[in-house]
Scaffold this motif. Structure first.
Motif, PDB file in Angstrom:
ATOM      1  N   TYR A   6       0.832  -1.209   0.000  1.00 39.51           N
ATOM      2  CA  TYR A   6       0.000   0.000   0.000  1.00 39.51           C
ATOM      3  C   TYR A   6       0.867   1.261   0.000  1.00 39.51           C
ATOM      4  O   TYR A   6       0.600   2.219  -0.731  1.00 39.51           O
ATOM      5  N   ASN A  32     -12.874   2.444   5.073  1.00 36.14           N
ATOM      6  CA  ASN A  32     -13.473   1.763   3.932  1.00 36.14           C
ATOM      7  C   ASN A  32     -14.844   1.209   4.303  1.00 36.14           C
ATOM      8  O   ASN A  32     -15.119   0.919   5.455  1.00 36.14           O
ATOM      9  N   MET A  37     -14.848  -6.884   0.497  1.00 32.03           N
ATOM     10  CA  MET A  37     -14.055  -7.853   1.271  1.00 32.03           C
ATOM     11  C   MET A  37     -13.152  -8.686   0.370  1.00 32.03           C
ATOM     12  O   MET A  37     -13.374  -8.816  -0.830  1.00 32.03           O
ATOM     13  N   TRP A  38     -12.120  -9.211   0.987  1.00 29.20           N
ATOM     14  CA  TRP A  38     -11.235 -10.165   0.333  1.00 29.20           C
ATOM     15  C   TRP A  38     -11.728 -11.579   0.621  1.00 29.20           C
ATOM     16  O   TRP A  38     -12.242 -11.874   1.687  1.00 29.20           O
ATOM     17  N   MET A  48     -11.798 -10.661  -4.830  1.00 28.25           N
ATOM     18  CA  MET A  48     -12.630  -9.655  -4.163  1.00 28.25           C
ATOM     19  C   MET A  48     -14.112  -9.964  -4.320  1.00 28.25           C
ATOM     20  O   MET A  48     -14.532 -10.559  -5.322  1.00 28.25           O
ATOM     21  N   ASN A  92      -9.302  -6.594  -8.442  1.00 26.66           N
ATOM     22  CA  ASN A  92      -7.962  -6.690  -7.842  1.00 26.66           C
ATOM     23  C   ASN A  92      -6.834  -6.318  -8.804  1.00 26.66           C
ATOM     24  O   ASN A  92      -5.672  -6.607  -8.544  1.00 26.66           O
ATOM     25  N   ASN A 117     -14.209   2.421  -2.846  1.00 25.01           N
ATOM     26  CA  ASN A 117     -13.901   1.505  -1.742  1.00 25.01           C
ATOM     27  C   ASN A 117     -13.268   0.201  -2.236  1.00 25.01           C
ATOM     28  O   ASN A 117     -12.400  -0.370  -1.578  1.00 25.01           O
ATOM     29  N   LYS A 121      -9.438  -0.897  -1.223  1.00 26.06           N
ATOM     30  CA  LYS A 121      -9.214  -2.249  -0.697  1.00 26.06           C
ATOM     31  C   LYS A 121      -8.208  -3.001  -1.565  1.00 26.06           C
ATOM     32  O   LYS A 121      -7.339  -3.735  -1.067  1.00 26.06           O
ATOM     33  N   SER A 122      -8.301  -2.793  -2.874  1.00 26.94           N
ATOM     34  CA  SER A 122      -7.455  -3.540  -3.809  1.00 26.94           C
ATOM     35  C   SER A 122      -5.985  -3.175  -3.682  1.00 26.94           C
ATOM     36  O   SER A 122      -5.110  -4.042  -3.717  1.00 26.94           O
ATOM     37  N   GLU A 124      -4.353  -2.422  -1.273  1.00 30.15           N
ATOM     38  CA  GLU A 124      -3.726  -2.935  -0.049  1.00 30.15           C
ATOM     39  C   GLU A 124      -2.925  -4.211  -0.327  1.00 30.15           C
ATOM     40  O   GLU A 124      -1.914  -4.483   0.312  1.00 30.15           O
TER      41      GLU A 124
END
Length: 724
Positions: A6, A32, A37-38, A48, A92, A117, A121-122, A124
């Motif tokens: 990140y 977020n 979610m992953w 994802m 992702n 969002n 998240k991606s 990261e």
């Protein structure tokens, strides 16, 4: 533990995508959404998902994301090297990273993520530094850097040749999760291409008129100004971002609130489009600048005593005949690759600046205001619809039946500013959507729709003009003084040199024609070598290098672009085909040769047309002057008869024709160095004065007792027939 991936992504954003970097480093935006979610695929890959209303929507393959990515990229394997990719949904980033690895530098990719969002998240877990640093990819995140999407659409998709090479790809489940955003993306791109087609059709239909205006305006610009000088001067205005600009268009609702504009004079920069001019002047409102673009805008719109003293913004193809009626500064703009831009570069060393347009002069005016540095734009008379079933403000063309909407299937209803429905048509709707795209693109603009009627412009703040002026017009500023201080960019000595070059244009064009014939033979030779199977020979390779040089030469030769206006249809046809990949090398070479030959022929034909026109314009001046004089006499007689019958409608209808013909006549005579043009011009000024004051009978008296006699005398003496 610190997230290294990140952090690296964040640092990479700093240089290329500052708005994304600022968003990510703002603590307010640190949380977020819980629905992103992953998860892990059956092949143990990070994938994802979105939890929406208790249901999981997977954005990657639940079985093997790697296998899905390979298959997804393979679908583009045979695409053209010029293909434009619109990718909706990034999940992702695995697919887009693979796409970037597999396409060439000539491809362009728009990467659009509708959910910030998901994006946060991606990054990261996915290293996207290669995506960030890719020169031919544009990363747009909805809600973070939306303006980039507008820039992409405006700049990249302006090429007609790429229209059939644009591919759209919506990633899994994104169309179901974000259907409205996906439709908006497609709609914006479609509207841009519709605008490109509209511009293309206009160029094809009006080629001769375009070129005549372009050549004559190039003669004018050497002693005039450009919007670059205007921009440089306005950049010095303190707090210009806090000063509003009022864009006055000629929609029918202008009649409702036009008098309010007086209160903004000296407190806002007032820009009027040509069709709104007479309405403003008839109400004693002098705009700070007037803008006109249309190559055949009728002179009647400018027939007011105060027109000549208003600074005017014009483009290279604007109606040049109006220049004769205008005494103030003219500020030109044109495409950076135009012949006028070349002329300006010859005189100053700088490239000319253009304005963006959605097809309407009001679009150009909006773009101009933005370029000059204003960030508060108040729209007035921008109905973009037929409010009260009227087409224009009353004073534009007169309050007649021609200003009323006729029943026609081409009209359809859209939402108006009050939530009701109002009639509009295809072109107007395109203009409206262009405004909406600009509002999204330029997030620092405050756009107030004070039209008080017409179609709703999404993203604008709707309020009355009275309230907008009261709230925004706080600073006293003398724009006339500022504009008066602008200095000419081209010296008299340099102007004379450039005018001589324009004068030598026919000879220069014939030199270019000889070059094009040689270039055509090279394309023919290329096809011959391919047919004989000599594609690996030194001669063939040398020829390919020469053809690359030819392409570069033509791309940078503005004079050829001017000539090729006549053959735009051929150029567009070639552009529509030239990028398509063929099944074999032989087919590819054959198409390159055929398209090259066709393009050379189109330039040669364009040169012949332009040289012919340049000579005929000069040799036909006497004939054209005689035609205009005779037509003027005919309309004067019609005006006289109508005045006797108190038929003001017939008087007005004939005045439109009279102004057009008499302006033609004055320009023809001036170009022929016939001194009588000055006498006609003086009489015309008096006619315009009486017409502006609605003194119809006094105007008719001048027409009958002064101008009519002068015209008859000129026809008897045939003073317009000059020897070469």
């Amino acid at each position: 533990m610190e997230n290294t991936i990140y952090k690296k992504n964040l640092e990479a954003f700093k240089d290329k995508y500052s708005s994304i970097y600022e968003y990510l480093t703002d603590e307010v935006n640190s949380d977020n959404a819980d629905d992103v979610m992953w998860d892990v695929s059956l092949s143990e890959e990070d994938i994802m998902a979105i939890n929406r209303n208790g249901r999981l929507y997977y954005l990657n393959s639940r079985y093997s994301d790697e296998e899905f990515t390979k298959n997804w990229v393979n679908q583009f394997e045979k695409d053209n090297y010029k293909t434009v990719y619109i990718i909706f949904g990034l999940s992702n980033f695995k697919c887009v990273k693979e796409l970037i690895k597999n396409v060439g530098k000539e491809n362009v990719i728009l990467l659009y993520e509708p959910d910030k969002n998901i994006f946060i998240k991606s990054i990261e877990k996915t290293d996207i530094i290669d995506v960030i640093n890719c020169d031919n990819a544009v990363l747009c995140i909805n809600g973070i850097n939306d303006e980039l999407f507008g820039s992409f659409v405006a700049m990249v998709l302006a090429d007609y040749g790429l229209m059939r090479l644009t591919k759209y790809c919506c990633m899994p489940n994104y169309d179901e999760l974000y259907p409205e955003i996906w439709r908006d993306v497609i709609r914006n791109i479609k509207e841009k291409y519709e605008s490109v087609i509209l511009s293309r059709n206009t160029e094809i239909l009006m080629a001769t008129e375009f070129v005549k205006n372009k050549v004559n305006n190039c003669k004018d610009i050497v002693r005039q100004y450009t919007i670059l000088e205007l921009k440089s001067k306005f950049e010095l205005i303190e707090n210009i971002k806090d000063i509003p600009a009022i864009l006055v268009a000629a929609g029918p609702s202008l009649d409702k609130n036009i008098n309010e504009i007086k209160k903004a004079k000296g407190k806002a920069f007032i820009v009027a489009v040509d069709t709104a001019l007479k309405s403003l002047l008839n109400n004693d409102i002098i705009p700070d600048v007037l803008i006109t673009v249309d190559p055949h805008k009728p002179p009647i719109l400018f027939m007011h005593t105060k027109f000549k003293d208003i600074p005017m913004v014009v483009c290279d193809c604007s109606n040049y005949e109006l220049n004769l009626l205008h005494n103030e500064k003219r500020f030109y703009f044109a495409d950076v690759n135009s012949y006028m831009s070349y002329i300006y570069r010859e005189g100053t060393g700088n490239k000319l600046h253009s304005t963006e347009s959605g097809g309407s002069v009001a679009n150009n005016a909006f773009s101009l205001i933005n370029i000059l540095g204003f960030k508060k734009i108040i729209l007035v008379g921008q109905d973009l619809a037929y409010t009260d079933k009227k087409m224009h403000t009353t004073d534009a063309y007169g309050d007649s039946d021609s200003n009323l909407l006729k029943d026609n299937k081409k009209y359809f209803e859209v939402e108006d500013i009050n939530g009701d429905m109002v009639y509009t048509e295809y072109n107007m709707n395109l203009y409206r959507k262009w405004f909406e795209s600009q509002i999204v693109r330029y997030t620092d603009l405050l756009v107030i729709d004070a039209t008080e009627g017409g179609a709703k412009i999404e993203g604008s703040e709707i309020m009355t003009l009275k309230d907008a002026i009261k709230r925004e017009c706080k600073t006293d500023i003398d724009f006339k003084k500022i504009i008066n201080e602008i200095s000419r960019p081209i010296t008299d000595e340099k102007a004379d040199e450039i005018l001589q070059e324009i004068h030598n244009m026919p000879d220069d064009l014939l030199v270019e024609k000889d070059k094009l014939k040689k270039y055509k033979r090279k394309y023919e030779k290329l096809e011959e070598l391919s047919r004989k199977g000599k594609v690996a020979s030194k001669e063939f390779n040398k020829l390919v290098e020469e053809i690359n040089e030819i392409t570069e030469y033509i791309d940078n030769k503005e004079l050829l672009k001017l000539a090729n206006v006549y053959e735009k249809n051929t150029e567009f046809e070639v552009l529509g085909n030239v990028y398509h990949t063929k099944d074999s090398v032989k087919d590819e070479i054959r198409d390159i040769s055929n398209n090259g030959i066709k393009l050379m022929d189109s330039y040669i034909e364009g040169i012949d047309c332009l040289v012919k026109d340049l000579k005929e314009w000069k040799s036909n001046l006497g004939v054209e002057t005689e035609k205009s004089l005779i037509e003027s006499l005919s309309t004067i007689e019609n005006i006289n008869n109508a005045a006797k019958d108190d038929d003001i409608k017939i008087v007005n209808d004939n005045m439109k024709i009279f102004y057009k013909e008499i302006v033609h006549c004055i320009n023809y005579m001036k170009e022929s160095n016939i001194d009588e043009w000055k006498n006609i011009k003086d009489i015309l000024d008096e006619i315009v004065e009486k017409d502006s004051q609605a003194k119809i009978y006094e105007m008719n008296d001048i027409l009958q007792n002064r101008l009519c006699g002068l015209i008859k005398s000129m026809l008897d003496r045939k003073v317009y027939l000059t020897e070469e």
